[in-house]
Design a protein around this motif. Structure first.
Motif, PDB file in Angstrom:
ATOM      1  N   LYS A  24     -18.497 -53.157 -75.238  1.00 43.72           N
ATOM      2  CA  LYS A  24     -19.626 -52.615 -74.432  1.00 43.72           C
ATOM      3  C   LYS A  24     -21.269 -52.765 -75.323  1.00 43.72           C
ATOM      4  O   LYS A  24     -22.298 -53.095 -74.516  1.00 43.72           O
ATOM      5  N   MET A  25     -20.834 -53.674 -76.254  1.00 45.40           N
ATOM      6  CA  MET A  25     -22.374 -54.507 -77.144  1.00 45.40           C
ATOM      7  C   MET A  25     -22.793 -55.257 -76.558  1.00 45.40           C
ATOM      8  O   MET A  25     -24.002 -55.011 -76.129  1.00 45.40           O
ATOM      9  N   THR A  26     -21.651 -56.117 -76.265  1.00 46.64           N
ATOM     10  CA  THR A  26     -22.284 -57.901 -75.535  1.00 46.64           C
ATOM     11  C   THR A  26     -22.629 -57.507 -73.874  1.00 46.64           C
ATOM     12  O   THR A  26     -23.767 -57.887 -73.680  1.00 46.64           O
ATOM     13  N   TYR A  66     -24.509 -64.913 -78.469  1.00 48.11           N
ATOM     14  CA  TYR A  66     -25.474 -64.460 -79.811  1.00 48.11           C
ATOM     15  C   TYR A  66     -24.398 -63.538 -80.642  1.00 48.11           C
ATOM     16  O   TYR A  66     -25.114 -63.758 -81.901  1.00 48.11           O
ATOM     17  N   LEU A  67     -23.737 -62.645 -80.218  1.00 47.94           N
ATOM     18  CA  LEU A  67     -23.353 -61.959 -81.016  1.00 47.94           C
ATOM     19  C   LEU A  67     -21.943 -61.836 -81.931  1.00 47.94           C
ATOM     20  O   LEU A  67     -22.021 -61.277 -82.877  1.00 47.94           O
ATOM     21  N   SER A  68     -21.302 -63.101 -81.238  1.00 48.62           N
ATOM     22  CA  SER A  68     -19.858 -62.904 -81.994  1.00 48.62           C
ATOM     23  C   SER A  68     -19.044 -64.711 -82.399  1.00 48.62           C
ATOM     24  O   SER A  68     -19.572 -65.281 -81.493  1.00 48.62           O
ATOM     25  N   ASP A 132     -20.180 -49.460 -81.810  1.00 50.39           N
ATOM     26  CA  ASP A 132     -18.861 -50.538 -83.059  1.00 50.39           C
ATOM     27  C   ASP A 132     -18.073 -50.657 -82.605  1.00 50.39           C
ATOM     28  O   ASP A 132     -16.469 -50.146 -82.545  1.00 50.39           O
ATOM     29  N   GLU A 133     -18.097 -52.274 -82.237  1.00 41.19           N
ATOM     30  CA  GLU A 133     -16.597 -52.764 -81.755  1.00 41.19           C
ATOM     31  C   GLU A 133     -16.874 -54.234 -82.056  1.00 41.19           C
ATOM     32  O   GLU A 133     -17.804 -54.833 -81.979  1.00 41.19           O
ATOM     33  N   GLU A 134     -16.043 -55.046 -81.535  1.00 39.42           N
ATOM     34  CA  GLU A 134     -16.008 -56.105 -81.120  1.00 39.42           C
ATOM     35  C   GLU A 134     -16.929 -56.639 -80.381  1.00 39.42           C
ATOM     36  O   GLU A 134     -17.072 -56.049 -79.710  1.00 39.42           O
ATOM     37  N   ALA A 135     -17.321 -57.560 -80.861  1.00 39.81           N
ATOM     38  CA  ALA A 135     -18.559 -58.752 -79.339  1.00 39.81           C
ATOM     39  C   ALA A 135     -17.555 -59.324 -78.602  1.00 39.81           C
ATOM     40  O   ALA A 135     -17.095 -60.103 -77.881  1.00 39.81           O
TER      41      ALA A 135
END
Length: 135
Positions: A24-26, A66-68, A132-135
């Motif tokens: 979701k964050m990605t 960028y995130l992971s 709050d989870e993996e990218a």
């Protein structure tokens, strides 16, 4: 490739999102990048018939990288488009997208929060949503 060879954009987004298993964050950071892009382009800017597809793919690819540390790879994106785009196409999309964003990829928590508040209805996000989870 022509317009008739493209799947429906919403189906394409759902398929790529499912196959790539992006977080979701990605997705949110990718949408923030698309929003930034929209604000920098002149209103007269016109792309090709498949530009929305390319922007979507570029946004999630760049956001993931960028995130992971375990980000999507260009070849993976090419593979999950089922032959619609080659690895070379994805490389070109990514470079173009980064150039249009002027490599401005920093997104802070306040920007994510305000983006989610502004777009909560369209995104159909639960009030208690967290990234709050993996990218």
């Amino acid at each position: 490739m022509n317009n008739s060879s493209l799947p429906n954009l919403i189906h394409f987004i759902k398929s790529v999102t499912t196959k790539s298993r992006v977080s979701k964050m990605t997705m949110v950071v990718g949408l923030i990048y698309v929003d930034r892009l929209k604000k920098t382009l002149p209103s007269s800017a016109r792309g090709d018939f498949d530009t929305p597809y390319k922007i979507f793919l570029s946004a999630i690819l760049v956001a993931s990288k960028y995130l992971s540390d375990h980000s999507l790879q260009n070849k993976t994106i090419a593979d999950i488009t089922d032959g619609l785009y080659t690895n070379k196409d994805v490389n070109t999309m990514e470079r173009s997208f980064l150039g249009l964003l002027k490599y401005n990829l920093w997104v802070d928590a306040d920007e994510v929060k305000s983006f989610l508040e502004e777009h909560r209805v369209e995104l159909d996000i639960d009030v208690n949503w967290t990234g709050d989870e993996e990218a």
